[in-house]
Design a protein around this motif. Structure first.
Motif, PDB file in Angstrom:
ATOM      1  N   ALA A 115      31.890   6.448  37.463  1.00 42.31           N
ATOM      2  CA  ALA A 115      32.498   7.668  37.909  1.00 42.31           C
ATOM      3  C   ALA A 115      33.199   7.494  39.017  1.00 42.31           C
ATOM      4  O   ALA A 115      34.206   8.078  39.174  1.00 42.31           O
ATOM      5  CB  ALA A 115      31.366   8.861  37.910  1.00 42.31           C
ATOM      6  N   LEU A 211      28.345  15.103  38.141  1.00 39.65           N
ATOM      7  CA  LEU A 211      28.940  16.620  37.853  1.00 39.65           C
ATOM      8  C   LEU A 211      30.073  16.949  38.999  1.00 39.65           C
ATOM      9  O   LEU A 211      31.068  17.111  38.753  1.00 39.65           O
ATOM     10  CB  LEU A 211      27.873  17.627  37.763  1.00 39.65           C
ATOM     11  N   TYR A 214      33.263  14.996  38.553  1.00 35.92           N
ATOM     12  CA  TYR A 214      33.883  15.237  37.589  1.00 35.92           C
ATOM     13  C   TYR A 214      34.685  16.685  38.019  1.00 35.92           C
ATOM     14  O   TYR A 214      35.850  16.773  37.452  1.00 35.92           O
ATOM     15  CB  TYR A 214      33.304  15.583  36.097  1.00 35.92           C
ATOM     16  N   CYS A 236      37.575   9.618  30.732  1.00 33.15           N
ATOM     17  CA  CYS A 236      36.516  10.590  31.510  1.00 33.15           C
ATOM     18  C   CYS A 236      35.714  11.204  30.384  1.00 33.15           C
ATOM     19  O   CYS A 236      34.237  11.195  30.727  1.00 33.15           O
ATOM     20  CB  CYS A 236      37.099  11.394  32.689  1.00 33.15           C
ATOM     21  N   THR A 237      36.224  11.711  29.356  1.00 34.74           N
ATOM     22  CA  THR A 237      35.291  12.297  28.541  1.00 34.74           C
ATOM     23  C   THR A 237      34.273  11.653  27.867  1.00 34.74           C
ATOM     24  O   THR A 237      33.146  11.807  27.584  1.00 34.74           O
ATOM     25  CB  THR A 237      36.376  12.854  27.364  1.00 34.74           C
ATOM     26  N   PHE A 240      31.572  11.212  30.317  1.00 27.81           N
ATOM     27  CA  PHE A 240      30.795  12.298  30.338  1.00 27.81           C
ATOM     28  C   PHE A 240      29.989  12.586  29.554  1.00 27.81           C
ATOM     29  O   PHE A 240      28.874  13.043  29.658  1.00 27.81           O
ATOM     30  CB  PHE A 240      31.789  13.615  30.743  1.00 27.81           C
TER      31      PHE A 240
END
Length: 302
Positions: A115, A211, A214, A236-237, A240
């Motif tokens: 991340a 979180l 993001y 990123c999806t 996540f």
């Protein structure tokens, strides 16, 4: 340690003979698929010259921790289901506690690093190569290994303080502190608080950090072009999805009082066996670069 128990009996997922055969078949397939998927990613990243960015450096260690976490737990579940005799010595049980928490914690730290890598790539693209240099990535991974060792050492320290002098049947399919606390012949209130403050805090705080990262990434994407937003959201999806699938069950298990629910074992299956299987699928099916590198590499080998 003050214990008269030298071995434990793992109850497993079920005691029904017919269902145990199903457990053997299903989990053997899942375990082999997990090893194959993560092995393909490990070899592809190691050999391919196009996957040299920090994101794939961290993905390499995510696949490594997935394979090791699954290997720590799945083989004993599979063998126990077919032999219907699932005993584990005290020392092996403590080793499993250490290994499961070590590789589980390593996976958490790697997800955080992934991340962070996406944050730098999207929010500070001009400084990306400087900040995420090979040296920095190596240092971050070393710190992750050290942090995982500290966490799992704390867990095993708590486990070794538990005296066992009565029943030795663990109502679970692997050794973990939560089911072991039920067998200890002492007041485990304080130790459970320490478990929650250790494992529970790591899971919850890490999830909140992810979180927040993001939210920052999505906010920064407002100034990007449509193509830039699409590409950034694509990478990123995948990450996540992995985060939600892994942290949801972990938070459910490790952040509550010392109570057990019938669904606990199935939730544990999801993050100990399911997530290591899904990670390779998520990162290959949703990542064009990994798919292309795999096709190029393995087609040439064949």
């Amino acid at each position: 340690m003050n214990s008269s128990v030298t071995e434990f009996i793992l109850f497993g997922l079920t005691q029904d003979a017919g269902k145990q055969k199903a457990v053997f078949g299903v989990f053997l397939i899942l375990y082999l698929a997990t090893l194959l998927g993560n092995f393909l990613i490990l070899v592809t990243i190691k050999i391919s010259k196009t996957l040299g960015s920090p994101m794939y450096f961290f993905l390499f260690y995510l696949s490594f921790s997935d394979a090791c976490l699954s290997t720590t737990i799945a083989p004993r579940l599979i063998v126990g289901a077919i032999t219907q005799k699932n005993t584990i010595s005290y020392n092996e049980c403590m080793t499993q506690v250490f290994a499961a928490h070590f590789f589980g914690c390593l996976e958490i730290f790697v997800l955080i690093l992934m991340a962070f890598d996406r944050y730098i790539a999207i929010c500070k693209p001009l400084r990306y190569t400087t900040i995420m240099s090979q040296h920095v990535c190596s240092v971050l991974m070393i710190l992750s290994w050290v942090g995982s060792c500290i966490h799992s050492s704390a867990q095993i320290f708590l486990a070794l303080r538990l005296p066992f002098c009565g029943p030795n049947v663990i109502d679970h399919y692997f050794c973990d502190l939560q089911p072991l606390l039920k067998l200890a012949c002492m007041d485990t209130y304080v130790i459970n608080l320490l478990v929650v403050s250790n494992s529970g805090a790591i899971c919850t705080v890490s999830f909140i950090i992810l979180l927040m990262s993001y939210v920052v990434i999505l906010y920064s994407l407002r100034n990007h072009s449509a193509e830039g937003r699409r590409k950034a959201l694509s990478t990123c999806t995948s990450h996540f999805i992995v985060v939600v699938l892994f942290f949801g069950p972990c938070i459910f298990i490790y952040t509550r009082p010392p109570t057990t629910f019938p669904i606990d074992k199935m939730v544990a299956v999801f993050y100990t066996i399911g997530t290591p299987l899904l990670n390779p699928l998520i990162y290959t099916l949703r990542n064009v670069e990994v798919k292309n590198a795999m096709k190029k590499l393995w087609c040439s080998k064949v």
